[in-house]
Motif scaffolding. Structure first.
Motif, short mmCIF file in Angstrom:
data_model
loop_
_atom_site.label_atom_id
_atom_site.label_comp_id
_atom_site.label_asym_id
_atom_site.label_seq_id
_atom_site.Cartn_x
_atom_site.Cartn_y
_atom_site.Cartn_z
N VAL A 12 0.25 -1.25 -0.02
CA VAL A 12 0.00 0.38 0.11
C VAL A 12 0.65 0.60 0.25
O VAL A 12 0.29 2.13 -0.54
N ALA A 16 1.37 4.48 -2.70
CA ALA A 16 1.25 5.91 -2.52
C ALA A 16 1.84 6.50 -2.88
O ALA A 16 1.89 7.64 -3.55
N LYS A 94 -7.50 7.51 -6.87
CA LYS A 94 -8.11 6.00 -6.52
C LYS A 94 -7.33 5.20 -7.08
O LYS A 94 -7.29 5.64 -7.77
N SER A 98 -6.57 1.91 -2.27
CA SER A 98 -6.16 3.16 -1.20
C SER A 98 -7.09 4.45 -1.99
O SER A 98 -8.00 3.99 -3.53
N GLN A 100 -7.06 8.82 -1.97
CA GLN A 100 -6.39 9.96 -1.64
C GLN A 100 -6.66 11.31 -1.64
O GLN A 100 -7.70 11.30 -2.91
N ARG A 129 -5.87 10.44 3.40
CA ARG A 129 -5.74 9.41 3.01
C ARG A 129 -6.40 7.80 3.58
O ARG A 129 -6.76 7.81 4.98
N ILE A 131 -8.06 3.26 2.99
CA ILE A 131 -7.53 2.22 2.62
C ILE A 131 -8.58 1.73 3.42
O ILE A 131 -9.44 1.09 4.20
N TYR A 133 -9.19 -1.96 3.58
CA TYR A 133 -9.08 -3.33 4.10
C TYR A 133 -9.84 -4.80 4.35
O TYR A 133 -9.04 -5.49 3.63
N ARG A 150 -12.66 -0.43 6.62
CA ARG A 150 -12.25 1.14 5.92
C ARG A 150 -11.96 1.84 6.75
O ARG A 150 -12.05 2.32 7.90
N SER A 152 -9.51 5.48 7.17
CA SER A 152 -9.00 6.67 6.75
C SER A 152 -7.64 7.92 8.04
O SER A 152 -8.63 7.51 9.17
N LEU A 185 -2.79 4.94 8.95
CA LEU A 185 -4.43 3.73 9.00
C LEU A 185 -4.52 2.87 9.62
O LEU A 185 -4.48 2.51 8.63
#
Length: 312
Positions: A12, A16, A94, A98, A100, A129, A131, A133, A150, A152, A185
């Motif tokens: 991940v 990024a 996106k 993930s 942003q 940010r 993710i 999971y 999720r 953030s 995160l």
């Protein structure tokens, strides 16, 4: 189990950082995204949106990867009465599981220097940010060290820049993420949003009465590595434009567009074709640009129009 956890985190984080900020081929028309000093520099109020889908059609072979999809919406207004400009930018980026999102406000002081204008700008806002999971596959289901659902996180994000604007050329230097926000995160590790520096420039060359050519370039760096892109746009009668550029080690690009409604409406399309590096599963990226401008805000009293028909 702990090893699997850090492998996922590494993947991940790499995704990024490999493309830390969203990438746009229309960078020459997207200066506020790169440099807060450009707010108000055009002396018109401009609203703009760009939609980019990178490596169109790419599907991952492992769970929910996939191609990056990015959008940027911006607006900026010149404030001539105080020789300034203000702007706002929202970015949604996106990549697989993930995301942003970046929302920032920009302010620039536009200083006349001879026949040019020097913008000195700062920006501030929030970078988010996230993710999901649940869209990633764990080797050991139910591992307590793995985050679930999720997650953030938002952090303050700061930037600054300079922009020299002349009827014949432009030159910009900026840095985003100056304070290097950090994101956990849902983990014990911190992933840092590295500083991003940008150097941009363009020159306007009048080839004939109806044709102008504008060479342009951008150099991007995280202060450890850099990439460069250069090209040119030809404009006919101030209305229709066609361009090409090359991004080192990556892709060649073609751009086409038009300025409509007496120049108030700008529409554009760009395509990138991978020409360097490893063979891509999908070799093309596509980008759409839509922009609308209004006259600058006016201050003071309305001017009096005197005619022979009506006395003063």
């Amino acid at each position: 189990m702990r090893k699997i956890y850090y492998i996922i985190l590494l993947v991940v984080s790499f995704g990024a950082n490999a493309q830390q900020d969203a990438q746009f081929t229309h960078y020459i028309y997207n200066q506020l995204f790169l440099n807060p000093a450009t707010a108000g520099s055009e002396n018109v109020t401009r609203f703009q949106a760009i939609y980019r889908t990178q490596y169109l059609g790419y599907q991952s072979t492992f769970d929910d990867g996939g191609a990056p999809v990015s959008q940027v919406i911006s607006a900026n207004v010149p404030l001539k009465m105080i020789k300034s400009g203000v702007g706002l930018t929202f970015v949604n980026d996106k990549i697989g599981a993930s995301t942003q999102r970046d929302f920032k406000l920009s302010y620039a002081y536009q200083m006349p220097i001879g026949g040019s204008q020097l913008g000195i700008g700062v920006s501030g806002g929030f970078f988010n940010r996230g993710i999901d999971y649940s869209r990633l596959r764990a080797r050991d289901e139910g591992d307590p060290l793995l985050a679930t659902g999720r997650v953030s996180q938002s952090a303050v994000d700061l930037g600054a820049g300079l922009y020299l604007n002349n009827p014949s050329y432009t030159l910009g230097l900026s840095m985003n993420h100056i304070n290097e926000p950090k994101f956990g995160l849902g983990t014990a590790a911190n992933n840092t949003l590295k500083r991003s520096a940008y150097l941009t420039g363009s020159v306007l060359i009048g080839v004939s009465y109806t044709v102008d050519v504008s060479p342009m370039f951008i150099i991007k760096s995280d202060l450890n590595s850099f990439s460069a892109e250069a090209g040119a746009i030809a404009t006919y009668d101030g209305r229709y434009w066609l361009g090409a550029s090359y991004r080192t080690g990556d892709a060649g690009s073609a751009l086409i567009g038009a300025n409509l409604m007496d120049g108030s409406l700008r529409v554009g399309y760009a395509i990138d074709v991978i020409v360097g590096g490893k063979n891509a599963k999908s070799a093309t990226s596509h980008e759409l640009l839509l922009s609308y401008s209004l006259a600058a805000l006016r201050a003071g009293k309305k001017s009096i129009v005197r005619t022979p028909r009506y006395r003063y």
